[in-house]
Design a protein around this motif. Structure first.
Motif, PDB file in Angstrom:
ATOM      1  N   LEU A   1       0.847  -1.187   0.000  1.00  0.00           N
ATOM      2  CA  LEU A   1       0.000   0.000   0.000  1.00  0.00           C
ATOM      3  C   LEU A   1       0.885   1.241   0.000  1.00  0.00           C
ATOM      4  CD1 LEU A   1      -2.651   1.620   0.324  1.00  0.00           C
ATOM      5  CD2 LEU A   1      -2.469   1.208   2.810  1.00  0.00           C
ATOM      6  N   ILE A   2       0.678   2.129  -0.989  1.00  0.00           N
ATOM      7  CA  ILE A   2       1.391   3.408  -1.049  1.00  0.00           C
ATOM      8  C   ILE A   2       0.435   4.504  -0.602  1.00  0.00           C
ATOM      9  CG2 ILE A   2       2.641   5.038  -2.501  1.00  0.00           C
ATOM     10  CD1 ILE A   2       3.060   2.747  -4.518  1.00  0.00           C
ATOM     11  N   VAL A   3       0.816   5.265   0.413  1.00  0.00           N
ATOM     12  CA  VAL A   3       0.034   6.429   0.846  1.00  0.00           C
ATOM     13  C   VAL A   3       0.917   7.646   0.617  1.00  0.00           C
ATOM     14  CG1 VAL A   3      -1.252   7.529   2.702  1.00  0.00           C
ATOM     15  CG2 VAL A   3      -1.192   5.031   2.548  1.00  0.00           C
ATOM     16  N   GLU A   4       0.596   8.396  -0.432  1.00  0.00           N
ATOM     17  CA  GLU A   4       1.464   9.467  -0.942  1.00  0.00           C
ATOM     18  C   GLU A   4       0.598  10.442  -1.726  1.00  0.00           C
ATOM     19  OE1 GLU A   4       3.842  11.994  -2.319  1.00  0.00           O
ATOM     20  OE2 GLU A   4       4.940  10.418  -1.233  1.00  0.00           O
TER      21      GLU A   4
ATOM     22  N   ARG B   1       4.429   2.477  -8.772  1.00  0.00           N
ATOM     23  CA  ARG B   1       3.574   1.370  -9.196  1.00  0.00           C
ATOM     24  C   ARG B   1       4.209   0.618 -10.366  1.00  0.00           C
ATOM     25  NH1 ARG B   1      -1.747   0.245  -8.585  1.00  0.00           N
ATOM     26  NH2 ARG B   1      -2.152   2.302  -7.675  1.00  0.00           N
ATOM     27  N   LEU B   2       4.766   1.370 -11.314  1.00  0.00           N
ATOM     28  CA  LEU B   2       5.405   0.763 -12.481  1.00  0.00           C
ATOM     29  C   LEU B   2       6.558  -0.152 -12.063  1.00  0.00           C
ATOM     30  CD1 LEU B   2       5.527   0.768 -15.623  1.00  0.00           C
ATOM     31  CD2 LEU B   2       7.175   2.636 -15.442  1.00  0.00           C
ATOM     32  N   TYR B   3       7.414   0.348 -11.176  1.00  0.00           N
ATOM     33  CA  TYR B   3       8.563  -0.433 -10.729  1.00  0.00           C
ATOM     34  C   TYR B   3       8.138  -1.627  -9.872  1.00  0.00           C
ATOM     35  CZ  TYR B   3      12.271   2.747 -12.328  1.00  0.00           C
ATOM     36  OH  TYR B   3      13.145   3.481 -13.094  1.00  0.00           O
ATOM     37  N   LEU B   4       7.193  -1.399  -8.970  1.00  0.00           N
ATOM     38  CA  LEU B   4       6.795  -2.451  -8.030  1.00  0.00           C
ATOM     39  C   LEU B   4       6.040  -3.581  -8.728  1.00  0.00           C
ATOM     40  CD1 LEU B   4       5.680  -0.143  -5.086  1.00  0.00           C
ATOM     41  CD2 LEU B   4       7.658  -1.680  -5.086  1.00  0.00           C
TER      42      LEU B   4
END
Length: 227
Positions: free
Chosen positions: A7-10, A20-23
């Motif tokens: 989960l990214i909160v940013e 998101r692209l890298y992960l």
């Protein structure tokens, strides 16, 4: 078993898009939010394994989100922030973060840090069983149901993790007794049934119709992976 969920909160959408692209290229499942309130909701709803968290969010301080995550999970917590004062970094670690990365940063470095924390904490798909609403971490020996930690007595935990390390394999009460209590124990076979019963009450939605720890009549017990 599922892929590791991040989960990214940013509040910077371009940064979310890049991460998101890298992960996702690395095989992670990615969820994102641009606000603290939505991030907290997603912690409850999705039970992420890893939280990448900014501190300065439009509606609330990221530290509040971190505390919420720590109340719910032993997962990996990594701050990604432009705030680099010693006081702020120390507060992050006092809350329980696993890493603190200062913006701007190279996404490749972030990936490396994530993988290092996965290795350190044992957070790998082969080491985590996700069965319905139940999560069993084979490395740090924790159990969560509906994202809430389940407190188990020693023998209950030993039974569960022995079965979890041998999923779908049937063990007789005698085999479980010998493995958990040992040949020299003063207990008897009824102890196995009693502990399995109390364990089911803690991890099953309906202990009378168990989904996880199933009885194979005439043979014994197994942890079923078909959930």
């Amino acid at each position: 078993m599922n892929t590791i969920k991040i989960l990214i909160v940013e509040d910077e959408q371009p940064l979310i898009d890049i991460l998101r692209l890298y992960l996702e290229k690395e095989g992670f499942t990615v969820i994102s939010s641009s606000s603290a309130s939505e991030g907290m909701r997603l912690i409850d709803k999705t039970a992420p394994d890893i939280l990448l968290l900014d501190i300065h969010l439009p509606d609330q301080n990221g530290f509040d989100v971190a505390r919420k995550f720590r109340e719910k999970s032993d997962g990996v917590l990594i701050f990604i922030s432009g705030e680099k004062s010693k006081r702020t970094v120390l507060e992050g670690f006092e809350i329980g973060c696993d890493d603190f990365i200062i913006k701007p940063f190279d996404p490749v470095e972030l990936i490396a840090r994530i993988k290092a924390n996965i290795r350190r904490t044992g957070l790998a798909t082969s080491d985590i069983l996700k069965l319905g609403n139940l999560t069993i971490n084979l490395i740090n020996k924790t159990v969560h149901k509906n994202n809430e930690k389940v407190d188990l007595f020693t023998k209950e935990k030993m039974l569960l993790f022995y079965l979890a390390q041998n999923p779908n394999q049937v063990f007789s009460a005698e085999q479980l007794y010998d493995r958990i209590w040992g040949m020299d124990s003063n207990a008897d076979l009824k102890t196995v049934q009693v502990n399995l019963s109390t364990l089911r009450k803690k991890i099953e939605d309906n202990p009378k119709k168990p989904k996880y720890i199933q009885t194979e009549r005439g043979f014994g017990y197994k942890l079923s992976m078909k959930n």
